[in-house]
Design a protein around this motif. Structure first.
Motif, short mmCIF file in Angstrom:
data_model
loop_
_atom_site.label_atom_id
_atom_site.label_comp_id
_atom_site.label_asym_id
_atom_site.label_seq_id
_atom_site.Cartn_x
_atom_site.Cartn_y
_atom_site.Cartn_z
N UNK A 1 -3.78 -0.88 5.57
CA UNK A 1 -3.67 -1.03 4.12
C UNK A 1 -3.53 0.32 3.45
N UNK A 2 -2.92 0.28 2.28
CA UNK A 2 -2.79 1.46 1.42
C UNK A 2 -3.25 1.03 0.03
N UNK A 3 -4.34 1.62 -0.43
CA UNK A 3 -4.79 1.39 -1.80
C UNK A 3 -4.07 2.41 -2.68
N UNK A 4 -3.53 1.94 -3.80
CA UNK A 4 -2.86 2.87 -4.69
C UNK A 4 -3.01 2.42 -6.13
N UNK A 5 -2.83 3.35 -7.03
CA UNK A 5 -2.87 3.11 -8.46
C UNK A 5 -1.46 3.32 -8.97
N UNK A 6 -0.98 2.36 -9.72
CA UNK A 6 0.37 2.41 -10.28
C UNK A 6 0.25 2.28 -11.79
N UNK A 7 0.56 3.36 -12.50
CA UNK A 7 0.43 3.39 -13.96
C UNK A 7 -0.96 2.92 -14.39
N UNK A 8 -1.98 3.39 -13.66
CA UNK A 8 -3.36 3.09 -14.01
C UNK A 8 -3.92 1.79 -13.49
N UNK A 9 -3.12 1.00 -12.80
CA UNK A 9 -3.57 -0.31 -12.30
C UNK A 9 -3.67 -0.29 -10.77
N UNK A 10 -4.71 -0.95 -10.22
CA UNK A 10 -4.91 -0.90 -8.77
C UNK A 10 -4.04 -1.91 -8.02
N UNK A 11 -3.56 -1.47 -6.86
CA UNK A 11 -2.78 -2.30 -5.95
C UNK A 11 -3.23 -2.01 -4.53
N UNK A 12 -2.97 -2.96 -3.65
CA UNK A 12 -3.19 -2.77 -2.22
C UNK A 12 -1.92 -3.23 -1.51
N UNK A 13 -1.43 -2.40 -0.59
CA UNK A 13 -0.28 -2.77 0.25
C UNK A 13 -0.79 -2.96 1.67
N UNK A 14 -0.39 -4.04 2.30
CA UNK A 14 -0.81 -4.39 3.65
C UNK A 14 0.39 -4.40 4.58
N UNK A 15 0.24 -3.79 5.74
CA UNK A 15 1.21 -3.98 6.81
C UNK A 15 0.76 -5.20 7.60
N UNK A 16 1.27 -6.37 7.23
CA UNK A 16 0.82 -7.61 7.83
C UNK A 16 1.78 -8.23 8.81
#
Length: 157
Positions: free
Chosen positions: A49-64
């Motif tokens: 997973x990669x946790x990231x903030x995009x324009x102040x909002x949280x996201x998580x990207x998963x290699x699933x």
């Protein structure tokens, strides 16, 4: 209440996509990368997973893995201040395999859908003047990338 984050499932491009997305918007950064261990299901040591903030909002990207792919049923809408911003984001998001779509929608190189929307459009179609809103909507429906001046011209009649 705990934070609510948008969770995006990628085959194996989570880190690459997060780095790309965070390069496009201010107040954006990768905050954490986790890796698969021996228990799997991914290759031990590979990005999970990669946790990231995009324009102040949280996201998580998963290699699933390849089991699930993106559809237009979920997209991110970006409200742009002017045509320069629309043009710049459109060019960057459709580059390297992205695809333009109708009415300001596009798919990026990872197959994820975005709506690149001039803020003025929201004002023009959301007002109480329904005849103006209908003219603007009819004009917008003929576009791929949204162009502000024709929308303003339609609003003026």
């Amino acid at each position: 209440m705990k934070n609510i984050s948008t969770f995006l499932w990628f085959d194996d491009q989570a880190e690459e996509a997060a780095a790309f997305y965070t390069s496009l918007f201010p107040d954006s950064r990768i905050t954490r990368v986790t890796r698969y261990g021996e228990a799997g299901p991914g290759v031990p040591g590979s990005v999970m997973t990669v946790d990231f903030v995009l324009a102040g909002r949280p996201y998580v990207a998963l290699n699933g893995g390849p089991e699930f792919t993106f559809t237009e049923a979920v997209s991110l809408q970006v409200e742009c201040d002017d045509q320069r911003e629309v043009d710049e984001l459109w060019a960057k998001l459709t580059a390297d395999g992205g695809e333009p779509g109708p009415c300001g929608w596009l798919k990026d190189r990872y197959g994820f859908s975005w709506q690149i929307t001039p803020r003025v459009l929201l004002d023009l179609v959301g007002g109480e003047d329904r005849a103006r809103a209908d003219r603007v909507m009819a004009t917008m429906l003929r576009m791929q990338k949204l162009e502000i001046q024709p929308l303003l011209d339609a609003a003026a009649g």
